[in-house]
Scaffold this motif. Sequence first.
Motif, mmCIF file in Angstrom:
data_model
loop_
_atom_site.group_PDB
_atom_site.id
_atom_site.type_symbol
_atom_site.label_atom_id
_atom_site.label_comp_id
_atom_site.label_asym_id
_atom_site.label_seq_id
_atom_site.Cartn_x
_atom_site.Cartn_y
_atom_site.Cartn_z
ATOM 1 N N PRO A 1 5.586 -9.041 -2.884
ATOM 2 C CA PRO A 1 4.984 -10.279 -2.381
ATOM 3 C C PRO A 1 3.465 -10.250 -2.526
ATOM 4 C CG PRO A 1 5.620 -8.867 -0.547
ATOM 5 C CD PRO A 1 6.127 -8.205 -1.796
ATOM 6 N N ALA A 2 2.877 -11.427 -2.608
ATOM 7 C CA ALA A 2 1.430 -11.517 -2.715
ATOM 8 C C ALA A 2 0.764 -11.055 -1.420
ATOM 9 C CB ALA A 2 1.023 -12.961 -3.019
ATOM 10 N N GLN A 3 -0.489 -10.639 -1.533
ATOM 11 C CA GLN A 3 -1.250 -10.239 -0.342
ATOM 12 C C GLN A 3 -1.786 -11.507 0.305
ATOM 13 O OE1 GLN A 3 -3.768 -6.543 -0.092
ATOM 14 N NE2 GLN A 3 -5.412 -8.049 -0.016
ATOM 15 N N THR A 4 -1.043 -11.998 1.288
ATOM 16 C CA THR A 4 -1.388 -13.291 1.895
ATOM 17 C C THR A 4 -1.408 -13.226 3.419
ATOM 18 O OG1 THR A 4 0.955 -13.954 1.801
ATOM 19 C CG2 THR A 4 -0.463 -14.624 -0.041
ATOM 20 N N HIS A 5 -1.627 -12.038 3.966
ATOM 21 C CA HIS A 5 -1.696 -11.941 5.424
ATOM 22 C C HIS A 5 -2.983 -11.231 5.827
ATOM 23 C CE1 HIS A 5 -0.381 -11.935 9.523
ATOM 24 N NE2 HIS A 5 -0.514 -10.631 9.618
ATOM 25 N N GLU A 6 -3.529 -11.661 6.955
ATOM 26 C CA GLU A 6 -4.705 -10.994 7.520
ATOM 27 C C GLU A 6 -4.375 -10.454 8.902
ATOM 28 O OE1 GLU A 6 -9.124 -12.016 9.374
ATOM 29 O OE2 GLU A 6 -8.333 -13.294 7.787
ATOM 30 N N ALA A 7 -4.754 -9.207 9.137
ATOM 31 C CA ALA A 7 -4.672 -8.593 10.460
ATOM 32 C C ALA A 7 -6.017 -7.937 10.741
ATOM 33 C CB ALA A 7 -3.540 -7.576 10.523
ATOM 34 N N LEU A 8 -6.182 -7.403 11.943
ATOM 35 C CA LEU A 8 -7.462 -6.813 12.337
ATOM 36 C C LEU A 8 -7.303 -5.367 12.761
ATOM 37 C CD1 LEU A 8 -8.745 -9.717 14.645
ATOM 38 C CD2 LEU A 8 -9.270 -9.377 12.213
ATOM 39 N N SER A 9 -8.230 -4.539 12.333
ATOM 40 C CA SER A 9 -8.386 -3.188 12.862
ATOM 41 C C SER A 9 -9.576 -3.228 13.823
ATOM 42 C CB SER A 9 -8.650 -2.193 11.733
ATOM 43 O OG SER A 9 -8.963 -0.914 12.254
ATOM 44 N N VAL A 10 -9.320 -2.889 15.080
ATOM 45 C CA VAL A 10 -10.336 -3.052 16.123
ATOM 46 C C VAL A 10 -10.618 -1.711 16.796
ATOM 47 C CG1 VAL A 10 -10.880 -4.202 18.306
ATOM 48 C CG2 VAL A 10 -9.607 -5.426 16.539
ATOM 49 N N THR A 11 -11.893 -1.397 16.927
ATOM 50 C CA THR A 11 -12.287 -0.203 17.672
ATOM 51 C C THR A 11 -12.947 -0.633 18.977
ATOM 52 O OG1 THR A 11 -14.362 -0.101 16.403
ATOM 53 C CG2 THR A 11 -12.550 1.291 15.663
ATOM 54 N N VAL A 12 -12.696 0.181 20.005
ATOM 55 C CA VAL A 12 -13.201 -0.088 21.344
ATOM 56 C C VAL A 12 -14.242 0.976 21.679
ATOM 57 C CG1 VAL A 12 -12.582 -0.384 23.768
ATOM 58 C CG2 VAL A 12 -10.945 -1.004 21.982
ATOM 59 N N PRO A 13 -15.439 0.586 22.073
ATOM 60 C CA PRO A 13 -16.467 1.576 22.408
ATOM 61 C C PRO A 13 -15.955 2.592 23.429
ATOM 62 C CG PRO A 13 -17.434 -0.612 22.366
ATOM 63 C CD PRO A 13 -15.945 -0.803 22.217
ATOM 64 N N GLY A 14 -16.125 3.880 23.091
ATOM 65 C CA GLY A 14 -15.717 4.937 24.008
ATOM 66 C C GLY A 14 -14.253 5.305 23.939
ATOM 67 N N VAL A 15 -13.471 4.606 23.094
ATOM 68 C CA VAL A 15 -12.035 4.882 22.950
ATOM 69 C C VAL A 15 -11.783 5.387 21.544
ATOM 70 C CG1 VAL A 15 -9.702 3.920 23.006
ATOM 71 C CG2 VAL A 15 -11.428 3.124 24.647
ATOM 72 N N GLN A 16 -11.097 6.514 21.426
ATOM 73 C CA GLN A 16 -10.870 7.115 20.116
ATOM 74 C C GLN A 16 -9.837 6.334 19.317
ATOM 75 O OE1 GLN A 16 -9.684 11.220 20.295
ATOM 76 N NE2 GLN A 16 -9.905 11.561 18.096
ATOM 77 N N GLY A 17 -10.124 6.134 18.039
ATOM 78 C CA GLY A 17 -9.166 5.543 17.122
ATOM 79 C C GLY A 17 -9.123 4.028 17.145
ATOM 80 N N PRO A 18 -8.671 3.419 16.030
ATOM 81 C CA PRO A 18 -8.583 1.964 15.939
ATOM 82 C C PRO A 18 -7.279 1.420 16.515
ATOM 83 C CG PRO A 18 -8.004 2.930 13.838
ATOM 84 C CD PRO A 18 -8.376 4.074 14.742
ATOM 85 N N TRP A 19 -7.284 0.114 16.787
ATOM 86 C CA TRP A 19 -6.118 -0.607 17.274
ATOM 87 C C TRP A 19 -5.777 -1.706 16.277
ATOM 88 C CZ3 TRP A 19 -3.858 0.286 22.265
ATOM 89 C CH2 TRP A 19 -4.512 1.273 23.011
ATOM 90 N N LEU A 20 -4.488 -1.966 16.097
ATOM 91 C CA LEU A 20 -4.050 -3.084 15.275
ATOM 92 C C LEU A 20 -3.922 -4.313 16.167
ATOM 93 C CD1 LEU A 20 -3.050 -4.074 12.469
ATOM 94 C CD2 LEU A 20 -0.721 -3.591 13.270
ATOM 95 N N VAL A 21 -4.646 -5.365 15.812
ATOM 96 C CA VAL A 21 -4.593 -6.637 16.537
ATOM 97 C C VAL A 21 -4.167 -7.706 15.543
ATOM 98 C CG1 VAL A 21 -5.960 -8.412 17.706
ATOM 99 C CG2 VAL A 21 -6.334 -5.988 18.237
#
Length: 274
Positions: free
Chosen positions: A104-124
Amino acid sequence: MTDLAAYLDRIDYAGPTDATIDTLHALVAAHNSAIPFENLDPLMGIPVVDLSRAALFDKLVQRRRGGYCYEQNGVMGYVLAELGFGVQRLGGRVVWMNHSEELPAQTHEALSVTVPGVQGPWLVDVGFGGQTLSSPIRLEVDAVQPTRHEPYRIREHGDGLLLEAQIRSEWHALYTFTTKPQPQIDREVGSWYVSTYPKSVFVVGLSAALLTDDARWNLRGRNLAIHSAGDTERIRFATAADVLNALTDRFGIDLTDLGDRVDVEARVNAVLDC
């Protein structure tokens, strides 16, 4: 009123706005229940190309419309960055309910979010329609993670990752993605494609979705499904006028500006069973 204040008012959020994990969870929940997923612009022949902050805030906040992934996560990304979160925009390929063996085509957007003071990114991801993430989850592999609704997990998939949801005890693949940031031009191309391609699901049929604390409201054509606590209520609307009433009353979509440009009822009537 600033864009941020208007957005918080739009999602009926009066809680803390400091960049913490609790704030992130609260904003996602409030956004889910206030701004519906919908594809009315592509269905009406209106391309979605301008993904600037001004354009997205005008549509989803000021005009009280909804939108799809590029618009929903577009607004959320701008808000989170302004509040002090780290935000990267990711590209994905939707495999949910896709039975083709073709890539399938690349037609979706998601977010990688980092929180100050918290280790590692979050998927939003507040823009995946009927099966959108109801909570942020850690961007880590093979951990089954609870949300306000179903459990989710991220698995390795080829040279990237795969997001899955556990629905009625079975795991279902939603989309593949990578953690490489997606530039603006690629998002604009993806949005132009899904909003204008003659065979795009957003061009040939009507979809709307809204996520409350206890239910998922999913509309396709004349058919509304309300999924809650292991039970599903189904409503079949008789006419396009009934569907428009549902979009306004149940999903909170302001159709005023669309009605000034196209015959919304006629177009919806043409896709009631698509």
